[in-house]
Design an enzyme around this catalytic site. Structure first.
Site, short mmCIF file in Angstrom:
data_model
loop_
_atom_site.label_atom_id
_atom_site.label_comp_id
_atom_site.label_asym_id
_atom_site.label_seq_id
_atom_site.Cartn_x
_atom_site.Cartn_y
_atom_site.Cartn_z
CG ASP A 9 5.97 -4.58 4.21
OD1 ASP A 9 6.07 -5.13 2.91
OD2 ASP A 9 5.77 -4.65 5.31
CE LYS A 41 22.41 5.48 2.63
NZ LYS A 41 21.60 7.71 2.33
#
Ligand code: ATP
Length: 361
Positions: free
Chosen positions: A252, A192
């Site tokens: 995930d 980010k």
């Protein structure tokens, strides 16, 4: 003849069920690979161990981990059994820090025959490198809370921690055949960097390390956009590197795209030790029913053999890793071998038996 001493930590929940299947598979490898031998020693760890002994990671277990060639872990923890401060028991996290297992390696590979998540069904075969020891989770147990007003956790990015995980990513890229879409060797930096100084620093170190690997393409994605690319265009990715929490979250999501947690193996490795375990937890909702998918654990055994083969320059171990992978690919083509999480009805032991059958036939 190569003999490997493996510390086995079945743990809690579905851990012992899926570890039993993976051990059957490892032993079956001795038939097609007669130069390989495994000596297993099982040790207690986790929530049930804590309840019985007051320790979730006894010193004797830790010693065995330090002394063995590799650590084969099931899963640990139980939402009903907690430390006095209310936190869950997670010896796997302690082991990451104690043994300095800085690289979380998460292969994301969709095998033909596994039902697709979306109607588009691109080939998916990439590896996520998750930094395991710092990032936002460095604040585990150390964040600051001021009454009911403020709580702060810090993102910790160090030069050393980032350099070594980025090197690991580029080294893994060298061993692979590139991204499924174009065959290019590529390492994607997921961060980010447009918002956080810590993440801009992470990217800067990535760029510096990348200079050592001119044959591998550099690539960048902001983590929010990356979650979209994982669903639409995952075939573009070869190796992906991210800080700890971003790596956790994208792993995930990635697992969901290849058939779910029951299909996602993982390794946590450092310079001296390696733990191999499925990405999933103890799955208390299905534990004891004989329906857990053991393939993530079995594929973790394959990762263990790849790692041992590389460390010991042992072609037999490397070949045995491929034997497992090929056997898993073969049995998944037949839906009667699919466990319930893949939409089938095969029980845990029948899936393990099918893999053993594919190895020994
Ligand atoms: P943890 O916090 O330890 O990661 P969790 O409870 O958040 O644990 P999991 O234990 O991984 O997460 O379980 C998440 C879901 O995935 C549950 O519905 C569980 O039944 C399912 N699941 C996990 N592992 C398997 C498996 N091997 N086979 C089938 N389903 C699984």
């Amino acid at each position: 003849m190569s003999t490997y001493n493996i510390t086995v930590l079945p743990g809690d929940g579905v851990g012992p069920e899926v570890v039993a299947e993976a051990m059957k598979v490892l032993l079956a490898l001795e038939e097609p690979h007669p130069n390989l031998r495994f000596v297993f020693s099982e040790h207690p760890v986790g929530a049930a161990c804590y309840q019985e002994t007051g320790e979730d990671l006894p010193e004797s277990t830790l010693q065995a981990c330090r002394q063995s060639d590799a650590i084969f872990f099931g899963s640990a923890g139980d939402p009903e059994i907690r430390f006095p401060d209310g936190t869950e028991i997670a010896p796997q996290l302690t082991l990451r820090f104690v043994l300095d297992l800085y690289a979380g390696i998460r292969p994301i590979k969709k095998y033909p025959g596994v039902p697709p998540l979306l109607s588009a069904d691109p080939p998916i075969d990439y590896v996520i490198l998750r930094e395991n020891t710092e990032g936002l989770y460095a604040s585990r147990g150390a964040g600051v809370r001021v009454g009911d007003e403020v709580a702060v956790d810090n993102m910790v990015i160090t030069n050393k921690g980032t350099e070594r995980i980025v090197h690991a990513a580029f080294q893994i890229a060298r061993l692979r055949d590139g991204a499924p879409s174009d065959g290019k060797s590529r390492v994607t930096c997921v961060d980010k960097a447009n918002v956080l100084k810590s993440m801009a620093f992470f990217r800067q170190i990535y760029n510096r390390v990348a200079e050592d690997y001119p044959d591998t393409e550099r690539d960048y994605a902001y983590v929010d956009a990356f979650t979209v690319y994982q669903l639409r265009g995952a075939d573009y990715y070869d190796v992906v590197v991210a800080e700890n929490m971003f790596g956790d979250i994208i792993s995930d999501l990635a697992a969901a795209t290849i058939g779910g947690m029951g299909m996602a193996p993982s390794a946590d490795v450092g310079d001296n030790h390696g733990i191999f375990q499925p990405s999933h937890g103890t799955a208390p909702d299905i534990a004891g029913q004989g329906i857990a998918n053991p393939l993530a654990q079995i594929l973790s055994a394959s990762m263990m053999l790849t790692w041992l083969g590389d460390r010991h320059n042992d072609a037999d171990a490397t070949a045995a890793a491929r034997t497992i992978d090929t056997a898993v690919g073969a049995i998944l083509k037949n839906p009667s071998n699919h466990p319930p999480d893949l939409g089938g009805s095969a029980a845990t032991p029948s899936v393990g038996d099918a893999v053993v059958g594919a190895i020994t036939s």
